[in-house]
Scaffold this motif. Structure first.
Motif, PDB file in Angstrom:
ATOM      1  N   LEU A  18       0.851  -1.179   0.000  1.00 46.33           N
ATOM      2  CA  LEU A  18       0.000   0.000   0.000  1.00 46.33           C
ATOM      3  C   LEU A  18       0.891   1.235   0.000  1.00 46.33           C
ATOM      4  CD1 LEU A  18      -2.993   0.842   0.228  1.00 46.33           C
ATOM      5  CD2 LEU A  18      -2.636   1.042   2.688  1.00 46.33           C
ATOM      6  N   MET A  19       0.678   2.098  -0.982  1.00 51.99           N
ATOM      7  CA  MET A  19       1.515   3.296  -1.052  1.00 51.99           C
ATOM      8  C   MET A  19       0.679   4.522  -1.364  1.00 51.99           C
ATOM      9  SD  MET A  19       4.958   2.158  -3.073  1.00 51.99           S
ATOM     10  CE  MET A  19       6.092   3.324  -2.359  1.00 51.99           C
ATOM     11  N   ALA A  20       1.107   5.643  -0.818  1.00 53.06           N
ATOM     12  CA  ALA A  20       0.492   6.920  -1.180  1.00 53.06           C
ATOM     13  C   ALA A  20       1.540   7.711  -1.943  1.00 53.06           C
ATOM     14  CB  ALA A  20       0.062   7.674   0.070  1.00 53.06           C
ATOM     15  N   VAL A  41       3.047   3.819   4.765  1.00 54.37           N
ATOM     16  CA  VAL A  41       1.739   4.444   4.959  1.00 54.37           C
ATOM     17  C   VAL A  41       1.278   4.183   6.389  1.00 54.37           C
ATOM     18  CG1 VAL A  41      -0.684   4.426   4.245  1.00 54.37           C
ATOM     19  CG2 VAL A  41       1.115   4.241   2.535  1.00 54.37           C
ATOM     20  N   SER A  76       1.622   9.069   3.985  1.00 57.70           N
ATOM     21  CA  SER A  76       2.851   8.292   3.817  1.00 57.70           C
ATOM     22  C   SER A  76       4.028   9.072   4.372  1.00 57.70           C
ATOM     23  CB  SER A  76       3.062   7.934   2.349  1.00 57.70           C
ATOM     24  OG  SER A  76       3.633   9.005   1.667  1.00 57.70           O
ATOM     25  N   LEU A  87      -8.618   7.846  -8.044  1.00 55.51           N
ATOM     26  CA  LEU A  87      -8.110   7.114  -6.882  1.00 55.51           C
ATOM     27  C   LEU A  87      -8.420   7.872  -5.599  1.00 55.51           C
ATOM     28  CD1 LEU A  87      -4.597   6.047  -8.207  1.00 55.51           C
ATOM     29  CD2 LEU A  87      -6.436   4.496  -7.582  1.00 55.51           C
ATOM     30  N   PRO A  88      -8.635   7.150  -4.497  1.00 51.23           N
ATOM     31  CA  PRO A  88      -8.847   7.847  -3.230  1.00 51.23           C
ATOM     32  C   PRO A  88      -7.556   8.537  -2.807  1.00 51.23           C
ATOM     33  CG  PRO A  88      -8.547   5.511  -2.840  1.00 51.23           C
ATOM     34  CD  PRO A  88      -8.606   5.678  -4.328  1.00 51.23           C
ATOM     35  N   ARG A  89      -7.694   9.629  -2.084  1.00 49.53           N
ATOM     36  CA  ARG A  89      -6.503  10.323  -1.636  1.00 49.53           C
ATOM     37  C   ARG A  89      -6.237   9.965  -0.178  1.00 49.53           C
ATOM     38  NH1 ARG A  89      -5.783  15.972  -3.070  1.00 49.53           N
ATOM     39  NH2 ARG A  89      -3.691  15.152  -3.346  1.00 49.53           N
ATOM     40  N   ALA A  90      -4.964   9.814   0.120  1.00 49.83           N
ATOM     41  CA  ALA A  90      -4.585   9.333   1.452  1.00 49.83           C
ATOM     42  C   ALA A  90      -5.193  10.193   2.558  1.00 49.83           C
ATOM     43  CB  ALA A  90      -3.067   9.297   1.571  1.00 49.83           C
ATOM     44  N   ALA A 124      -2.243  10.147  -4.010  1.00 47.29           N
ATOM     45  CA  ALA A 124      -3.195   9.098  -4.401  1.00 47.29           C
ATOM     46  C   ALA A 124      -2.804   7.788  -3.720  1.00 47.29           C
ATOM     47  CB  ALA A 124      -3.195   8.925  -5.915  1.00 47.29           C
ATOM     48  N   LEU A 125      -3.774   7.208  -3.016  1.00 45.63           N
ATOM     49  CA  LEU A 125      -3.516   5.966  -2.281  1.00 45.63           C
ATOM     50  C   LEU A 125      -3.781   4.792  -3.215  1.00 45.63           C
ATOM     51  CD1 LEU A 125      -2.805   5.136   0.670  1.00 45.63           C
ATOM     52  CD2 LEU A 125      -5.243   4.777   1.030  1.00 45.63           C
ATOM     53  N   GLN A 126      -2.848   3.862  -3.307  1.00 44.73           N
ATOM     54  CA  GLN A 126      -3.013   2.760  -4.251  1.00 44.73           C
ATOM     55  C   GLN A 126      -2.258   1.522  -3.808  1.00 44.73           C
ATOM     56  OE1 GLN A 126      -1.106   4.461  -7.955  1.00 44.73           O
ATOM     57  NE2 GLN A 126      -0.802   6.103  -6.468  1.00 44.73           N
TER      58      GLN A 126
END
Lengths: 218, 205
Positions: free
Chosen positions: A6-8, B20, B13, B3-6, A14-16
């Motif tokens: 899991l990385m942002a 994260v 992160s 995409l969702p934003r953290a 953007a979290l992906q």
């Protein structure tokens, strides 16, 4: 070990999930296209070998003069540290310290520190302070200017060639070799991967990705 | 954005090791992996970048007005500014070197200050999302090229170390070099202080 990381993205947040990345390939952010993660071919072996070479050449670059100037029989040479030191002595103390830091101290620490961490990671041996060294390296990168310095030496050589005889010494070739090997070594490393390997080696409990999954909608 | 934003999911992160981690509003969080402080966004990113950028713009004036070095040749002194150094190479017909020094000492610092100014002014405005891509690329380039401005400073250092033949020929660094190095360091710090995630925080039309 969960293969799906899991990385942002550092640039657009953007979290992906990053699927398994084959050796020699990299993962780019799906939103903005910046680099997320690389899985270099050849593990830690290649960067370790290249960085060892860079370290040896860097030592030579510090031991031998870079260039010698000859005006009518009177000759004078300078070393890598001599440049910053000359500025320091000519009443430019702050500037001298800045030049010494960016051309000698930071590049030296980066090469030595990276070699230290790579050594530990390659032999899966916990060396004292590995974590702190890796932290230090992450913050130092932008201030490493040995490559800019080499271009400057070439500019200075052409500038002086009109008025005197200039001789390129061993130190400059060694510095050039150290920089090329250092760039090649860094091309085979990934900071995220190094942190992951270090964590796995030290067996520190970490917050499971699943704790975050609960909040992930998309 | 697809995409969702953290930040919207309450995670962020680590800027050092990219781990994260869950974050709570208004509460400092340390990275569970490397121990660095995790920021959802860099604290006071915009005001810090503004301050450093304005400081570098102010110092850019003395950096160009004062001589960066003085060359004594057979008893005669001649001082040169950054622009004067470029002109000297041009007069001698050294187009390549004139180009390198012009790019590193004049073009890059100016372009860097302009692009940071542009990003700071526009970061809060609404844009179509392709403009965000352009701004992100502009930031990436700005961050990458900054260090190359040090060429002129290093050249002056090398000349100072080597050309010390007393009355025949000698080089002294000038106060302009110190100001110029300060400009380079300040613009680098400004670029580092700027949080690129802010580019994507605004409303996209």
């Amino acid at each position: 070990m969960n293969e799906q990381k899991l990385m942002a993205c550092q640039e657009c947040d953007a979290l992906q999930r990053i699927p398994h990345v084959d050796p020699g390939r990299k993962a780019l952010c799906r939103e903005c296209g910046s680099l997320l993660y690389r899985n270099p071919r050849g593990g830690m072996e290649r960067p370790l070998a290249l960085m060892s070479g860079a370290f040896l050449f860097y030592l030579l670059a510090n031991l031998f003069p870079l260039v010698t100037l000859d005006i009518g029989g009177a000759s004078r040479d300078t070393s890598l540290a001599g440049t910053g030191w000359a500025l320091y002595q000519h009443d430019m103390k702050l500037l001298g310290i800045l030049v010494l830091a960016t051309t000698v101290m930071v590049p030296g620490t980066l090469i030595g520190g990276t070699l230290y961490v790579l050594t530990g990671l390659y032999w899966k041996k916990q060396l004292p302070g590995m974590r702190n060294v890796l932290l230090l390296l992450s913050h130092m990168h932008p201030w490493e200017m040995a490559d800019v310095f080499v271009i400057s030496v070439l500019v200075a050589l052409v500038k002086m060639s009109g008025m005197a005889e200039v001789i390129v010494d061993v130190g400059l070739y060694a510095l050039l070799a150290a920089i090329v090997l250092g760039i090649a070594a860094r091309g085979g490393m990934d900071m995220f991967l190094m942190w992951e390997l270090l964590e796995r080696m030290q067996g520190k409990p970490r917050i499971a990705d699943s704790a975050i999954d609960a909040g992930e909608a998309g | 954005m697809s995409l969702p934003r953290a930040r919207e999911l309450g995670v962020a992160s680590c800027s050092v090791c990219l781990q994260v981690a869950r974050v709570h509003d208004h509460q400092p969080v340390c990275c569970p992996r490397c121990g660095s402080r995790i920021h959802v966004r860099y604290p006071h990113s915009l005001s810090r970048t503004w301050a450093l950028l304005v400081a570098s713009m102010i110092l850019y004036v003395p950096a160009n007005l004062y001589p960066v070095m003085t060359n004594t040749y057979l008893g005669a002194d001649s001082s040169s500014t950054i622009l004067g150094g470029v002109a000297l190479f041009l007069n001698e017909g050294d187009w390549l070197l004139a180009g390198i020094i012009f790019t590193a000492s004049i073009l890059v610092p100016l372009a860097k200050m302009m692009s940071l100014l542009y990003l700071l002014i526009n970061v809060r405005r609404t844009f179509p999302s392709y403009r965000a891509h352009q701004h992100a690329r502009l930031y990436r380039i700005t961050e990458l090229v900054g260090r190359w401005s040090m060429v002129d400073v290093f050249v002056i250092g090398i000349l100072t170390a080597l050309v010390q033949m007393g009355a025949i020929s000698s080089v002294e660094p000038g106060i302009g070099a110190q100001a110029f190095a300060a400009v380079v360091v300040l613009t680098m710090l400004a670029a580092i202080s700027f949080d690129p995630r802010l580019i994507w925080d605004r409303d996209m039309s």
